[in-house]
Design a protein around this motif. Structure first.
Motif, PDB file in Angstrom:
ATOM      1  N   VAL A  80       7.389   8.275  51.555  1.00 57.42           N
ATOM      2  CA  VAL A  80       6.521   9.445  51.722  1.00 57.42           C
ATOM      3  C   VAL A  80       6.185  10.087  50.383  1.00 57.42           C
ATOM      4  N   ILE A 100      -4.526   9.241  54.922  1.00 49.82           N
ATOM      5  CA  ILE A 100      -3.806   8.026  54.531  1.00 49.82           C
ATOM      6  C   ILE A 100      -4.750   6.839  54.403  1.00 49.82           C
ATOM      7  N   ASN A 124       3.032   7.555  58.676  1.00 50.75           N
ATOM      8  CA  ASN A 124       2.328   8.672  58.042  1.00 50.75           C
ATOM      9  C   ASN A 124       2.636  10.007  58.728  1.00 50.75           C
TER      10      ASN A 124
END
Length: 285
Positions: free
Chosen positions: A99, A136, A61
């Motif tokens: 991503v 996230i 992340n």
């Protein structure tokens, strides 16, 4: 890429797979950033034992790295990660998005009010880190909708913040903290350990040894004296640079002033060695 089991890369496909399970009232989630080791394996094993179905996410992340160099250096080992997961169970759903799947527009974290849990220790040295974590984790919890989600206590501050996240965002999930898994000599398992030389990796047992002695001293001495002792121990070594050592209560993570009966305390530490940042903690009572 030769993977030993199917890997899902989109939220749409993940939702389709989860819908096939029917009523997901017994679903476990283990969020990871990959580079899996025995610590992750213990989380996954616990999830398998406690749930009919399990999702393991693998996603590095970007919004929780305040240092781009750390992000660039983070190991990406999907093939070996999937091998480790399949050795535990071949029924696990592996979700490994890129991503753009998680951040389709801009790579910017949401801003949360964690009521001060994010302002101490890691938060003091890593700007916006916990906003990135929260972003996230919220995305994963709302996509997977697990019954239970599993996190290691090595990142105890993160664990508390995720518990707070589910409270403030009203996400119906049980957050389960799992004990720290250690190497044979005591160093807390971390993907970062792989970046250490063999000699220093063994010497890094010094970190946990210091925590264990601090725990003994905490039972007999003033907490501020314990902190001074730890700082002094690190000043004696050239190889390990202490970033912080704090003793806090486990609920609010407020640094201790004076011991209060019936309050549970924990000691937290962050150390640099060979340009690698290591963290650890220990329950004190």
């Amino acid at each position: 890429m030769n993977l030993s089991m199917p890997v899902i890369q989109t939220k749409t496909k993940l939702t389709e797979e989860l819908n096939k399970l029917g009523n997901n009232q017994d679903l476990g989630l283990v969020p990871t950033m990959g580079a899996l080791h025995k610590g992750h394996a213990s989380l996954i094993q616990k999830a398998v034992e406690e749930n009919k179905n399990v999702v393991v996410s693998i996603f590095v992340n970007p919004t929780q790295f305040n240092n781009k160099e750390d992000l660039d250096k983070y190991p990406k080992t999907l093939v070996s990660d999937v091998q480790l997961i399949s050795a535990i169970s071949d029924d696990i759903i592996v979700f490994a998005p890129d991503v753009a799947e998680i951040y389709p527009d801009t790579i910017i974290p949401k801003i949360y009010d964690f009521e001060g849990l994010d302002k101490v220790m890691e938060g003091e040295f890593r700007d916006d880190h916990f906003n990135g974590v929260g972003t996230i984790v919220e995305e994963l919890l709302k996509t997977v909708k697990p019954t239970r989600a599993y996190f290691g206590e090595k990142d105890f501050q993160q664990l508390r913040i995720i518990q707070k996240l589910t409270e403030i965002q009203h996400i119906p999930v049980e957050i389960i903290g799992c004990e720290i898994v250690r190497e044979d000599h005591g160093l807390a398992m971390s993907s970062r350990n792989e970046r250490l030389s063999e000699k220093i990796r063994l010497k890094a047992a010094f970190i946990y040894d210091t925590l264990k002695t601090a725990k003994i001293k905490f039972g007999m001495e003033n907490a501020l004296n314990v902190k001074d002792w730890v700082i002094n121990e690190f000043e004696k070594t050239d190889e390990f640079q202490l970033e912080y050592f704090d003793i806090t209560d486990i609920e609010t993570l407020t640094p201790i002033q004076n011991k209060i009966n019936n309050i549970k305390y924990r000691a937290f530490i962050a150390v640099y060695v060979e340009d690698v940042r290591l963290i650890d903690n220990i329950a004190l009572n």
